[in-house]
Scaffold this active site. Structure first.
Site, short mmCIF file in Angstrom:
data_model
loop_
_atom_site.label_atom_id
_atom_site.label_comp_id
_atom_site.label_asym_id
_atom_site.label_seq_id
_atom_site.Cartn_x
_atom_site.Cartn_y
_atom_site.Cartn_z
N LYS A 13 0.83 -1.21 0.00
CA LYS A 13 0.00 0.00 0.00
C LYS A 13 0.87 1.26 0.00
O LYS A 13 0.58 2.21 -0.72
CB LYS A 13 -0.94 0.03 1.22
CG LYS A 13 -1.90 -1.14 1.31
CD LYS A 13 -2.91 -0.98 2.43
CE LYS A 13 -2.29 -0.90 3.82
NZ LYS A 13 -1.62 -2.15 4.27
N ARG A 88 -9.87 0.59 9.17
CA ARG A 88 -9.33 -0.72 9.50
C ARG A 88 -10.37 -1.60 10.20
O ARG A 88 -10.08 -2.76 10.51
CB ARG A 88 -8.15 -0.54 10.43
CG ARG A 88 -6.86 -1.11 9.78
CD ARG A 88 -5.77 -0.82 10.64
NE ARG A 88 -4.50 -1.40 10.51
CZ ARG A 88 -3.44 -0.76 10.03
NH1 ARG A 88 -3.55 0.40 9.47
NH2 ARG A 88 -2.27 -1.33 10.11
N ARG A 127 11.77 -5.34 4.25
CA ARG A 127 11.57 -3.90 4.52
C ARG A 127 12.43 -3.46 5.71
O ARG A 127 13.06 -2.41 5.67
CB ARG A 127 10.08 -3.64 4.82
CG ARG A 127 9.79 -2.23 5.29
CD ARG A 127 8.35 -1.85 5.09
NE ARG A 127 7.50 -2.22 6.21
CZ ARG A 127 6.16 -2.12 6.22
NH1 ARG A 127 5.54 -1.71 5.13
NH2 ARG A 127 5.46 -2.45 7.26
N ARG A 139 11.00 0.09 12.16
CA ARG A 139 9.77 0.11 12.95
C ARG A 139 9.77 -1.00 13.99
O ARG A 139 10.10 -2.14 13.68
CB ARG A 139 8.57 -0.08 12.01
CG ARG A 139 8.21 1.17 11.26
CD ARG A 139 7.16 0.91 10.21
NE ARG A 139 5.97 0.25 10.75
CZ ARG A 139 4.84 0.11 10.07
NH1 ARG A 139 4.75 0.59 8.84
NH2 ARG A 139 3.81 -0.50 10.60
N ARG A 150 -0.25 -8.38 13.94
CA ARG A 150 -0.83 -7.38 13.02
C ARG A 150 -1.64 -8.08 11.92
O ARG A 150 -2.70 -7.62 11.53
CB ARG A 150 0.29 -6.54 12.39
CG ARG A 150 0.92 -5.58 13.40
CD ARG A 150 2.24 -5.01 12.91
NE ARG A 150 2.09 -4.22 11.71
CZ ARG A 150 3.09 -3.98 10.87
NH1 ARG A 150 4.30 -4.48 11.09
NH2 ARG A 150 2.90 -3.25 9.79
P1 AMP Z 1 0.48 0.74 9.55
O1 AMP Z 1 1.62 1.70 9.32
O2 AMP Z 1 -0.71 1.08 8.71
O3 AMP Z 1 0.90 -0.69 9.42
O4 AMP Z 1 0.01 0.95 11.06
C1 AMP Z 1 0.87 0.70 12.15
C2 AMP Z 1 0.07 0.54 13.43
O5 AMP Z 1 -0.65 1.75 13.70
C3 AMP Z 1 -1.00 -0.52 13.38
O6 AMP Z 1 -0.49 -1.81 13.69
C4 AMP Z 1 -1.97 -0.03 14.46
O7 AMP Z 1 -1.47 -0.28 15.76
C5 AMP Z 1 -1.93 1.47 14.25
N1 AMP Z 1 -2.94 1.90 13.26
C6 AMP Z 1 -2.72 2.44 12.02
N2 AMP Z 1 -3.88 2.73 11.40
C7 AMP Z 1 -4.87 2.37 12.26
C8 AMP Z 1 -6.29 2.39 12.20
N3 AMP Z 1 -6.94 2.85 11.10
N4 AMP Z 1 -6.98 1.92 13.29
C9 AMP Z 1 -6.36 1.47 14.39
N5 AMP Z 1 -5.02 1.39 14.50
C10 AMP Z 1 -4.27 1.84 13.46
#
Ligand code: AMP
Length: 200
Positions: A13, A88, A127, A139, A150
């Protein structure tokens, strides 16, 4: 043009978002990036989100919906935006629908990248390696253990969004296991159909 990108962590993404930003000149609104910035800045949202994010769980719908509502009010998002990592949960999707309806605007398309879950672990490891090689901080949630949590959260809470958006007729599914440039080509072809609305 207002787009949602759907897909598990590691589906591509972020990479595809960068290319859409370049092509269409609309910003990428990544809730993950916004939350990481809040954690780094030590804001109240960041303090709430830190531990949840490090464990691979989901931050509360109220918090995330709040930051998105504020972000889409900013001037660069007036012509459209790419939502990456949001919604999400079905609750977040419903909140987004209500938010957009209040503003009198609508989504243009939802693009889902379908990927083979067994390949994702390898992508995430890559990554992390590439980030470290660039001398950037890796990260904390890009470890195999947290990644599994996740992925689990995705399967249980986010995957149902595929049906949610299929029912609205907005969903386009793209095979995310193809080479990156092929995925981009297919994504652009889907979005090209909506480019007219982007100008309005
Ligand atoms: P990402 O970078 O999209 O993989 O997000 C990293 C982390 O941020 C996720 O594992 C969640 O803990 C939190 N997070 C990101 N977007 C959301 C969302 N829309 N709702 C809830 N938690 C989120």
């Amino acid at each position: 043009m207002r787009i949602i990108l759907l897909g598990p962590p590691g589906a591509g993404k972020g990479t595809q978002s960068e290319r859409i930003v370049e092509r269409f000149g609309i910003p990428q609104l990544s809730t993950g990036d916004m939350l990481r910035a809040a954690v780094a800045a030590g804001t109240p949202v960041g303090l709430e989100a830190k531990a949840v994010m490090e464990s691979g769980g989901l931050v509360s719908d109220t918090t995330v919906v709040g930051i998105v509502a504020d972000r889409i009010e900013e001037s660069d998002a007036k012509r459209g935006f790419i939502l990456d990592g949001f919604p999400r949960t079905v609750e977040q999707a419903a909140a987004l629908d209500a938010m957009l309806a209040r503003k009198g605007i609508a989504l243009s398309a939802v693009v889902e990248f379908k990927v083979d879950e067994t390949a994702l672990l390898g992508r995430i490891a890559k990554r992390a390696e590439e980030t470290a090689a660039r001398g950037q901080p890796v990260r904390k949630d890009d470890t195999p253990e947290v990644f599994k949590t996740r992925l689990d959260a995705y399967r249980k809470q986010t995957a149902p969004l595929s049906d949610y958006y299929a029912k609205t007729g907005l969903l386009h599914v793209i095979d995310g296991m193809q080479p990156i440039d092929t995925v981009t080509q297919k994504t652009m072809s889907v979005l090209g159909q909506h480019a007219e609305t982007a100008a309005s």
